[in-house]
Design a protein around this motif. Structure first.
Motif, PDB file in Angstrom:
ATOM      1  N   ALA A  90      39.730 -48.009  46.242  1.00  0.00           N
ATOM      2  CA  ALA A  90      40.586 -48.846  45.395  1.00  0.00           C
ATOM      3  C   ALA A  90      41.929 -49.117  46.075  1.00  0.00           C
ATOM      4  O   ALA A  90      42.428 -50.256  46.067  1.00  0.00           O
ATOM      5  N   LEU A  91      42.513 -48.081  46.682  1.00  0.00           N
ATOM      6  CA  LEU A  91      43.781 -48.270  47.389  1.00  0.00           C
ATOM      7  C   LEU A  91      43.626 -49.209  48.578  1.00  0.00           C
ATOM      8  O   LEU A  91      44.467 -50.091  48.808  1.00  0.00           O
ATOM      9  N   MET A  92      42.548 -49.019  49.342  1.00  0.00           N
ATOM     10  CA  MET A  92      42.344 -49.854  50.516  1.00  0.00           C
ATOM     11  C   MET A  92      42.107 -51.306  50.114  1.00  0.00           C
ATOM     12  O   MET A  92      42.585 -52.237  50.766  1.00  0.00           O
ATOM     13  N   MET A  93      41.388 -51.510  49.028  1.00  0.00           N
ATOM     14  CA  MET A  93      41.130 -52.870  48.558  1.00  0.00           C
ATOM     15  C   MET A  93      42.418 -53.541  48.111  1.00  0.00           C
ATOM     16  O   MET A  93      42.663 -54.717  48.400  1.00  0.00           O
ATOM     17  N   GLN A  94      43.277 -52.789  47.429  1.00  0.00           N
ATOM     18  CA  GLN A  94      44.562 -53.339  47.002  1.00  0.00           C
ATOM     19  C   GLN A  94      45.434 -53.676  48.209  1.00  0.00           C
ATOM     20  O   GLN A  94      46.080 -54.732  48.260  1.00  0.00           O
ATOM     21  N   ALA A  95      45.428 -52.807  49.207  1.00  0.00           N
ATOM     22  CA  ALA A  95      46.305 -53.000  50.369  1.00  0.00           C
ATOM     23  C   ALA A  95      45.874 -54.185  51.219  1.00  0.00           C
ATOM     24  O   ALA A  95      46.709 -54.847  51.836  1.00  0.00           O
ATOM     25  N   THR A  96      44.569 -54.441  51.257  1.00  0.00           N
ATOM     26  CA  THR A  96      44.070 -55.496  52.145  1.00  0.00           C
ATOM     27  C   THR A  96      43.728 -56.771  51.397  1.00  0.00           C
ATOM     28  O   THR A  96      43.191 -57.708  51.974  1.00  0.00           O
ATOM     29  N   ALA A  97      44.063 -56.837  50.101  1.00  0.00           N
ATOM     30  CA  ALA A  97      43.714 -58.021  49.310  1.00  0.00           C
ATOM     31  C   ALA A  97      44.317 -59.291  49.906  1.00  0.00           C
ATOM     32  O   ALA A  97      43.687 -60.351  49.917  1.00  0.00           O
ATOM     33  N   ALA A  98      45.524 -59.177  50.420  1.00  0.00           N
ATOM     34  CA  ALA A  98      46.190 -60.355  50.982  1.00  0.00           C
ATOM     35  C   ALA A  98      45.563 -60.788  52.294  1.00  0.00           C
ATOM     36  O   ALA A  98      45.725 -61.934  52.724  1.00  0.00           O
ATOM     37  N   GLU A  99      44.822 -59.860  52.959  1.00  0.00           N
ATOM     38  CA  GLU A  99      44.230 -60.181  54.249  1.00  0.00           C
ATOM     39  C   GLU A  99      42.826 -60.746  54.130  1.00  0.00           C
ATOM     40  O   GLU A  99      42.271 -61.220  55.107  1.00  0.00           O
ATOM     41  N   VAL A 100      42.230 -60.690  52.943  1.00  0.00           N
ATOM     42  CA  VAL A 100      40.852 -61.130  52.772  1.00  0.00           C
ATOM     43  C   VAL A 100      40.735 -62.593  53.169  1.00  0.00           C
ATOM     44  O   VAL A 100      41.487 -63.441  52.726  1.00  0.00           O
ATOM     45  N   GLY A 101      39.759 -62.857  54.019  1.00  0.00           N
ATOM     46  CA  GLY A 101      39.529 -64.213  54.473  1.00  0.00           C
ATOM     47  C   GLY A 101      40.213 -64.533  55.784  1.00  0.00           C
ATOM     48  O   GLY A 101      39.858 -65.495  56.442  1.00  0.00           O
ATOM     49  N   GLU A 102      41.226 -63.772  56.188  1.00  0.00           N
ATOM     50  CA  GLU A 102      41.882 -64.037  57.457  1.00  0.00           C
ATOM     51  C   GLU A 102      40.918 -63.749  58.598  1.00  0.00           C
ATOM     52  O   GLU A 102      40.276 -62.723  58.636  1.00  0.00           O
ATOM     53  N   GLY A 103      40.844 -64.679  59.534  1.00  0.00           N
ATOM     54  CA  GLY A 103      39.936 -64.519  60.667  1.00  0.00           C
ATOM     55  C   GLY A 103      38.546 -65.041  60.365  1.00  0.00           C
ATOM     56  O   GLY A 103      37.717 -65.110  61.246  1.00  0.00           O
ATOM     57  N   GLY A 104      38.254 -65.415  59.136  1.00  0.00           N
ATOM     58  CA  GLY A 104      36.950 -65.956  58.796  1.00  0.00           C
ATOM     59  C   GLY A 104      36.994 -67.466  58.695  1.00  0.00           C
ATOM     60  O   GLY A 104      37.969 -68.120  59.033  1.00  0.00           O
ATOM     61  N   SER A 105      35.896 -68.037  58.205  1.00  0.00           N
ATOM     62  CA  SER A 105      35.803 -69.488  58.127  1.00  0.00           C
ATOM     63  C   SER A 105      36.334 -70.026  56.812  1.00  0.00           C
ATOM     64  O   SER A 105      36.377 -71.237  56.613  1.00  0.00           O
ATOM     65  N   GLY A 106      36.705 -69.161  55.882  1.00  0.00           N
ATOM     66  CA  GLY A 106      37.202 -69.606  54.593  1.00  0.00           C
ATOM     67  C   GLY A 106      36.164 -69.597  53.495  1.00  0.00           C
ATOM     68  O   GLY A 106      36.489 -69.858  52.339  1.00  0.00           O
ATOM     69  N   HIS A 107      34.893 -69.292  53.829  1.00  0.00           N
ATOM     70  CA  HIS A 107      33.843 -69.222  52.815  1.00  0.00           C
ATOM     71  C   HIS A 107      33.830 -67.809  52.227  1.00  0.00           C
ATOM     72  O   HIS A 107      32.915 -67.018  52.467  1.00  0.00           O
ATOM     73  N   LEU A 108      34.839 -67.508  51.429  1.00  0.00           N
ATOM     74  CA  LEU A 108      35.032 -66.138  50.957  1.00  0.00           C
ATOM     75  C   LEU A 108      33.884 -65.662  50.085  1.00  0.00           C
ATOM     76  O   LEU A 108      33.369 -64.552  50.265  1.00  0.00           O
ATOM     77  N   PHE A 109      33.453 -66.492  49.121  1.00  0.00           N
ATOM     78  CA  PHE A 109      32.396 -66.051  48.209  1.00  0.00           C
ATOM     79  C   PHE A 109      31.096 -65.799  48.963  1.00  0.00           C
ATOM     80  O   PHE A 109      30.404 -64.811  48.719  1.00  0.00           O
ATOM     81  N   ARG A 110      30.758 -66.689  49.886  1.00  0.00           N
ATOM     82  CA  ARG A 110      29.533 -66.495  50.666  1.00  0.00           C
ATOM     83  C   ARG A 110      29.623 -65.227  51.499  1.00  0.00           C
ATOM     84  O   ARG A 110      28.654 -64.465  51.618  1.00  0.00           O
ATOM     85  N   GLY A 111      30.801 -64.972  52.085  1.00  0.00           N
ATOM     86  CA  GLY A 111      30.988 -63.739  52.838  1.00  0.00           C
ATOM     87  C   GLY A 111      30.843 -62.513  51.969  1.00  0.00           C
ATOM     88  O   GLY A 111      30.292 -61.493  52.391  1.00  0.00           O
ATOM     89  N   LEU A 112      31.331 -62.606  50.728  1.00  0.00           N
ATOM     90  CA  LEU A 112      31.189 -61.508  49.778  1.00  0.00           C
ATOM     91  C   LEU A 112      29.715 -61.225  49.499  1.00  0.00           C
ATOM     92  O   LEU A 112      29.281 -60.073  49.478  1.00  0.00           O
TER      93      LEU A 112
END
Length: 320
Positions: A154-176
């Protein structure tokens, strides 16, 4: 009395400690896979998957051939080959824990960056701990390890929430979706592989890793035939030889060596304790990702890593 303390730290037998160290070692090698697609650009997720497991397959074939040669040179019987049943088990498990899992993981990283897949894969220990708990182990004894690991995630998810999608193609839901499928695939592999090893004590950890490696290499070739890039095209791309080097290192280290270590851990530990040790893959994966990006973890990410370590210690204590 003092020798007992030295020989059996925390009251654990030596064989159990060997399993724990093997599980942590496997996590250190597996963590490399999170940054492998980020090291060399210009190659597809299928290219990385195929390259890694072809390297693993070739290495496994060489080891099996060496074993055959050594046995014949010593005048002994030929080295053991798998039965049809064992071969089919190796093919199925290699799809769950090798080719299929890694393809899903690389697709997830390509779509959503490295941070989110690392976190989702990090839930595998919770799933295996819940599904693989020994019948004699009480839930309240295992609860501290589960809670500490869940809090760390939970802590790691909160800390990296702002970084989600960085370095990817922007298809966040598909990546999930890809990341969740990868998590489910490896969870099934972890439980089924441990059960297979318990039923077949006559097959040692190294031999089983070789059989799985050959099966994964063959599966990777099939994958390449249908979806991989043409060989002539790949050779002409910039960074081809670094790409080959990354595939060789992850194929031998993150696939073969990690498999041997994980098989050793699976033989010596219950599925719930072995599953807990998989969280080390998340810790190492994050360390490698942070090292590659040149950024230090935030304090909350350090705190999450501490919780992961405490969760491992609590799980070891629960399984004494």
């Amino acid at each position: 009395m003092s020798s007992v303390v030295i020989d059996r730290p925390l009251g654990l037998p030596p064989g159990m400690w060997l399993g724990i160290l093997a599980g942590l070692g496997a996590g250190a090698f597996w963590g490399m896979t999170f940054i492998a697609p980020l090291l060399v650009a210009g190659f597809s997720s299928v290219d990385y998957t195929v390259g890694r497991f072809v390297a693993c397959g070739v290495f496994s074939v060489l080891l099996l051939a060496w074993a055959q040669f050594k046995q014949r040179a010593m005048g002994g019987a030929a080295a053991r080959l798998p039965s049809w049943r064992q071969a089919s088990a190796a093919v199925g498990l290699s799809l769950l824990g090798y080719t299929g899992y890694y393809l899903l993981l690389v697709l997830a990283i390509a779509d959503a960056g490295a941070a989110l897949p690392v976190l989702i894969i990090g839930t595998i220990p919770l799933a295996i701990m819940l599904l693989g708990k020994p019948a004699g182990l009480r839930w309240k004894t295992l609860a501290p390890a589960l809670v500490l690991t869940a809090l760390g995630l939970a802590l790691m998810m909160q800390a990296t929430a702002a970084e989600v999608g960085e370095g990817g193609s922007g298809h966040l839901f598909r990546g999930l979706v890809y990341a969740v499928c990868a998590m489910a695939s490896w969870t099934a592999f972890g439980l089924l592989n441990a059960a297979w090893l318990r039923r077949h004590p006559e097959v040692n950890s190294t031999l089983w890793a070789n059989w799985l490696g050959v099966a994964a290499g063959l599966g990777a070739l099939v994958l390449w035939m249908f979806w991989g890039s043409a060989w002539a095209d790949m050779v002409q791309r910039p960074g081809f030889w670094p790409f080959v080097a990354v595939c060789a290192v992850t194929g031998i280290g993150s696939a073969w060596v990690a498999a041997v270590l994980w098989n050793m851990a699976s033989r010596r530990l219950s599925p719930s304790l072995a599953g807990q040790l998989i969280v080390s893959e998340t810790v190492f994966g994050l360390i490698y990702t942070f090292a590659w990006s040149g950024q230090w973890p935030a304090p909350v990410q350090w705190a999450a890593s501490v919780l992961f370590v405490l969760g491992i210690l609590a799980s070891i204590r629960a399984h004494r």
